[in-house]
Motif scaffolding. Structure first.
Motif, PDB file in Angstrom:
ATOM      1  N   MET A   1       0.842  -1.175   0.000  1.00  0.00           N
ATOM      2  CA  MET A   1       0.000   0.000   0.000  1.00  0.00           C
ATOM      3  C   MET A   1       0.882   1.230   0.000  1.00  0.00           C
ATOM      4  O   MET A   1       1.896   1.276   0.681  1.00  0.00           O
ATOM      5  CB  MET A   1      -0.918  -0.048   1.202  1.00  0.00           C
ATOM      6  N   SER A   2       0.529   2.190  -0.766  1.00  0.00           N
ATOM      7  CA  SER A   2       1.325   3.400  -0.917  1.00  0.00           C
ATOM      8  C   SER A   2       0.690   4.552  -0.142  1.00  0.00           C
ATOM      9  O   SER A   2      -0.531   4.698  -0.128  1.00  0.00           O
ATOM     10  CB  SER A   2       1.424   3.761  -2.403  1.00  0.00           C
ATOM     11  N   VAL A   3       1.542   5.322   0.510  1.00  0.00           N
ATOM     12  CA  VAL A   3       1.079   6.505   1.231  1.00  0.00           C
ATOM     13  C   VAL A   3       1.948   7.685   0.828  1.00  0.00           C
ATOM     14  O   VAL A   3       3.105   7.527   0.428  1.00  0.00           O
ATOM     15  CB  VAL A   3       1.116   6.318   2.763  1.00  0.00           C
ATOM     16  N   LYS A   4       1.400   8.884   0.939  1.00  0.00           N
ATOM     17  CA  LYS A   4       2.153  10.100   0.694  1.00  0.00           C
ATOM     18  C   LYS A   4       2.865  10.483   1.987  1.00  0.00           C
ATOM     19  O   LYS A   4       2.278  10.451   3.063  1.00  0.00           O
ATOM     20  CB  LYS A   4       1.229  11.229   0.255  1.00  0.00           C
ATOM     21  N   VAL A   5       4.135  10.860   1.851  1.00  0.00           N
ATOM     22  CA  VAL A   5       4.934  11.248   3.001  1.00  0.00           C
ATOM     23  C   VAL A   5       5.426  12.672   2.771  1.00  0.00           C
ATOM     24  O   VAL A   5       6.167  12.935   1.816  1.00  0.00           O
ATOM     25  CB  VAL A   5       6.132  10.295   3.212  1.00  0.00           C
ATOM     26  N   HIS A   6       4.997  13.580   3.637  1.00  0.00           N
ATOM     27  CA  HIS A   6       5.404  14.980   3.582  1.00  0.00           C
ATOM     28  C   HIS A   6       6.607  15.145   4.507  1.00  0.00           C
ATOM     29  O   HIS A   6       6.562  14.726   5.668  1.00  0.00           O
ATOM     30  CB  HIS A   6       4.264  15.888   4.061  1.00  0.00           C
ATOM     31  N   LEU A   7       7.662  15.756   4.000  1.00  0.00           N
ATOM     32  CA  LEU A   7       8.909  15.855   4.750  1.00  0.00           C
ATOM     33  C   LEU A   7       9.249  17.307   5.074  1.00  0.00           C
ATOM     34  O   LEU A   7       9.190  18.179   4.202  1.00  0.00           O
ATOM     35  CB  LEU A   7      10.054  15.256   3.932  1.00  0.00           C
ATOM     36  N   SER A   8       9.661  17.523   6.317  1.00  0.00           N
ATOM     37  CA  SER A   8      10.142  18.853   6.688  1.00  0.00           C
ATOM     38  C   SER A   8      11.538  19.042   6.117  1.00  0.00           C
ATOM     39  O   SER A   8      12.184  18.095   5.654  1.00  0.00           O
ATOM     40  CB  SER A   8      10.155  19.025   8.206  1.00  0.00           C
ATOM     41  N   SER A   9      12.026  20.248   6.161  1.00  0.00           N
ATOM     42  CA  SER A   9      13.344  20.547   5.607  1.00  0.00           C
ATOM     43  C   SER A   9      14.452  19.773   6.312  1.00  0.00           C
ATOM     44  O   SER A   9      15.525  19.570   5.742  1.00  0.00           O
ATOM     45  CB  SER A   9      13.616  22.048   5.682  1.00  0.00           C
ATOM     46  N   HIS A  10      14.202  19.274   7.530  1.00  0.00           N
ATOM     47  CA  HIS A  10      15.201  18.517   8.287  1.00  0.00           C
ATOM     48  C   HIS A  10      15.686  17.258   7.568  1.00  0.00           C
ATOM     49  O   HIS A  10      16.801  16.805   7.806  1.00  0.00           O
ATOM     50  CB  HIS A  10      14.631  18.089   9.650  1.00  0.00           C
ATOM     51  N   VAL A  11      14.857  16.681   6.730  1.00  0.00           N
ATOM     52  CA  VAL A  11      15.211  15.404   6.098  1.00  0.00           C
ATOM     53  C   VAL A  11      15.214  15.454   4.570  1.00  0.00           C
ATOM     54  O   VAL A  11      15.492  14.447   3.930  1.00  0.00           O
ATOM     55  CB  VAL A  11      14.288  14.263   6.588  1.00  0.00           C
ATOM     56  N   ARG A  12      14.964  16.583   3.999  1.00  0.00           N
ATOM     57  CA  ARG A  12      14.892  16.672   2.536  1.00  0.00           C
ATOM     58  C   ARG A  12      16.233  16.447   1.852  1.00  0.00           C
ATOM     59  O   ARG A  12      16.269  16.097   0.680  1.00  0.00           O
ATOM     60  CB  ARG A  12      14.318  18.014   2.113  1.00  0.00           C
ATOM     61  N   SER A  13      17.320  16.626   2.566  1.00  0.00           N
ATOM     62  CA  SER A  13      18.625  16.391   1.934  1.00  0.00           C
ATOM     63  C   SER A  13      18.773  14.925   1.522  1.00  0.00           C
ATOM     64  O   SER A  13      19.520  14.612   0.601  1.00  0.00           O
ATOM     65  CB  SER A  13      19.759  16.789   2.883  1.00  0.00           C
ATOM     66  N   TYR A  14      18.040  14.029   2.174  1.00  0.00           N
ATOM     67  CA  TYR A  14      18.096  12.604   1.839  1.00  0.00           C
ATOM     68  C   TYR A  14      17.282  12.273   0.593  1.00  0.00           C
ATOM     69  O   TYR A  14      17.491  11.240  -0.033  1.00  0.00           O
ATOM     70  CB  TYR A  14      17.607  11.750   3.013  1.00  0.00           C
TER      71      TYR A  14
END
Length: 88
Positions: A1-14
């Motif tokens: 099952m697929s879900v949308k994951v919204h990321l804060s700037s803290h982890v966007r470098s990954y």
């Protein structure tokens, strides 16, 4: 099952700067394992060596704060991974 994951700037470098990614899993732990396969290192940024969510990180599932990696995820859910801000 697929879900949308919204990321804060803290982890966007990954994720190469992406603020929204998709992942799969029936729990937060499974979701983070899936994300870590595609974005190496992201799991360690938000989960410590004892498999606990780091104190400065927050997960929201269906707008509910989730502090346990066993928290269930349903198809179509949206998960937000946010870092706490500090300062004065």
């Amino acid at each position: 099952m697929s879900v949308k994951v919204h990321l804060s700037s803290h982890v966007r470098s990954y994720t190469g700067g992406q603020a929204l990614v998709e992942g799969t899993g029936g729990t937060l732990a499974e979701l983070m394992a899936d994300l870590d396969r595609r974005y190496p290192g992201i799991r360690f940024r938000v989960i410590d060596e004892q498999d606990r969510i780091r104190p400065h990180m927050n997960f929201f599932v269906r707008e509910t704060l989730a502090r346990d990696l066993r928290h269930p995820i349903r198809p179509g859910d949206e998960v937000h991974i946010l870092g706490a801000l500090s300062g004065g």
